[in-house]
Design a protein around this motif. Sequence first.
Motif, PDB file in Angstrom:
ATOM      1  N   GLN A   9       0.835  -1.191   0.000  1.00  0.00           N
ATOM      2  CA  GLN A   9       0.000   0.000   0.000  1.00  0.00           C
ATOM      3  C   GLN A   9       0.874   1.247   0.000  1.00  0.00           C
ATOM      4  O   GLN A   9       0.526   2.270  -0.603  1.00  0.00           O
ATOM      5  N   GLU A  10       2.031   1.158   0.636  1.00  0.00           N
ATOM      6  CA  GLU A  10       2.977   2.274   0.671  1.00  0.00           C
ATOM      7  C   GLU A  10       3.448   2.631  -0.736  1.00  0.00           C
ATOM      8  O   GLU A  10       3.557   3.810  -1.094  1.00  0.00           O
ATOM      9  N   LEU A  11       3.681   1.599  -1.553  1.00  0.00           N
ATOM     10  CA  LEU A  11       4.107   1.851  -2.933  1.00  0.00           C
ATOM     11  C   LEU A  11       2.961   2.445  -3.742  1.00  0.00           C
ATOM     12  O   LEU A  11       3.176   3.365  -4.544  1.00  0.00           O
ATOM     13  N   GLN A  12       1.761   1.924  -3.565  1.00  0.00           N
ATOM     14  CA  GLN A  12       0.606   2.464  -4.291  1.00  0.00           C
ATOM     15  C   GLN A  12       0.442   3.955  -3.999  1.00  0.00           C
ATOM     16  O   GLN A  12       0.215   4.762  -4.913  1.00  0.00           O
ATOM     17  N   THR A  13       0.591   4.321  -2.736  1.00  0.00           N
ATOM     18  CA  THR A  13       0.456   5.729  -2.358  1.00  0.00           C
ATOM     19  C   THR A  13       1.566   6.580  -2.967  1.00  0.00           C
ATOM     20  O   THR A  13       1.322   7.675  -3.494  1.00  0.00           O
ATOM     21  N   ALA A  14       2.811   6.072  -2.903  1.00  0.00           N
ATOM     22  CA  ALA A  14       3.946   6.819  -3.449  1.00  0.00           C
ATOM     23  C   ALA A  14       3.808   7.008  -4.957  1.00  0.00           C
ATOM     24  O   ALA A  14       4.133   8.083  -5.495  1.00  0.00           O
ATOM     25  N   PHE A  15       3.307   5.986  -5.635  1.00  0.00           N
ATOM     26  CA  PHE A  15       3.155   6.102  -7.092  1.00  0.00           C
ATOM     27  C   PHE A  15       2.040   7.074  -7.447  1.00  0.00           C
ATOM     28  O   PHE A  15       2.155   7.854  -8.405  1.00  0.00           O
ATOM     29  N   ASN A  16       0.954   7.049  -6.691  1.00  0.00           N
ATOM     30  CA  ASN A  16      -0.134   8.002  -6.939  1.00  0.00           C
ATOM     31  C   ASN A  16       0.357   9.435  -6.764  1.00  0.00           C
ATOM     32  O   ASN A  16      -0.055  10.336  -7.507  1.00  0.00           O
ATOM     33  N   LEU A  36       6.743  -5.294  -2.728  1.00  0.00           N
ATOM     34  CA  LEU A  36       7.333  -4.179  -3.462  1.00  0.00           C
ATOM     35  C   LEU A  36       7.121  -2.904  -2.656  1.00  0.00           C
ATOM     36  O   LEU A  36       5.975  -2.541  -2.343  1.00  0.00           O
ATOM     37  N   VAL A  37       8.215  -2.218  -2.323  1.00  0.00           N
ATOM     38  CA  VAL A  37       8.125  -1.013  -1.484  1.00  0.00           C
ATOM     39  C   VAL A  37       8.928   0.120  -2.105  1.00  0.00           C
ATOM     40  O   VAL A  37       9.940  -0.108  -2.776  1.00  0.00           O
ATOM     41  N   PRO A  38       8.506   1.381  -1.903  1.00  0.00           N
ATOM     42  CA  PRO A  38       9.274   2.528  -2.419  1.00  0.00           C
ATOM     43  C   PRO A  38      10.508   2.761  -1.557  1.00  0.00           C
ATOM     44  O   PRO A  38      10.485   2.540  -0.345  1.00  0.00           O
TER      45      PRO A  38
END
Length: 332
Positions: A9-16, A36-38
């Motif tokens: 979810q952290e990656l989804q937020t960072a990509f958004n 997968l993490v940012p």
Amino acid sequence: MQSGISASQELQTAFNNLVSNESQRGLLVTIEKESLVPSTVLSPSSSSFESDLSLLTPHLQPKTALYIILRRYESTTPSPFIAVTYVPDAAPVRQKMLFASTRLTLVRELGIERFRETIFANKEEDLSAEGFKKHDKHTALEAPLTEEEVSLGEVKRKEAEEGRGLGERKSHVSSGVSMPITDEATGALKNLGGGEGDNGNLVQLKINISTETMELASVTSTPIASLSTTISSTEPRYSFYRFTHSHNGETTSPILFIYTCPSGSKIKERMLYAASSRSAVQVADTEAGIKVEKKIEASSPEDISEASVLDDLHPKVEVKKAFERPKRPGRK
């Protein structure tokens, strides 16, 4: 089949945030705890994509794989981003396999439509302005995910598929990863190849994950009916089995290579064993003189039985009857 790793979810937020914020040039992504993490947000130092490639330099390590998401095209275009899988040649084999098998998951979970293309890179200079010029010159931009058919050097993504039974005989990888083998394991294979029955007819090899070396797991004298209970049911194994049997009045002793990979195995184990299965057969040939008669792959040792092995070695030939012309009505 993919590695089973998914976007956090952290990656989804960072990509958004990257999508909506044009002051960000890109995002670096890694794999931690099977997710997968940012890791780093890249803010542009200029309005030029080529100039901003210098932002990557501090993050490109000679032995560390990395995913790099970059804004290369105008945000008004449907697909402004590119996804780079950076896997240097000196990276550990296990890491190569994980990043290669997860690269498509990355773009799928973040949104295929956002990416113009996906790129492999294994040298820092590939990600320079000159490197992108060469890339653009030799590769016309294609639709997203067409690079699914492209291999990462000598490693091709394909892990051991759960639930695969003896009915499917395809190799897990079309090219293998070379792996060293211990002297003890080589000695056991030589004894098996020499037909020294007193030393056992079943040699099981395992991979030491930390050292990435093939080691001897066990040597046993095992009847065919006991293979399913003798081969490990909790860990992957490369098993070499001398099967002495009679068929059509002739006694033979072919050596079988049995690759088992239980569905409960860890992701890293599945990836490494899949990548090295061909290497196991090759090293048995070159180091021990073993010529494998038949290769068998199974998800579980329980799938292996005498009947299935005999069917593999001696498949039944279907005899077709010759066509018979129908008799005319009234004739006998």
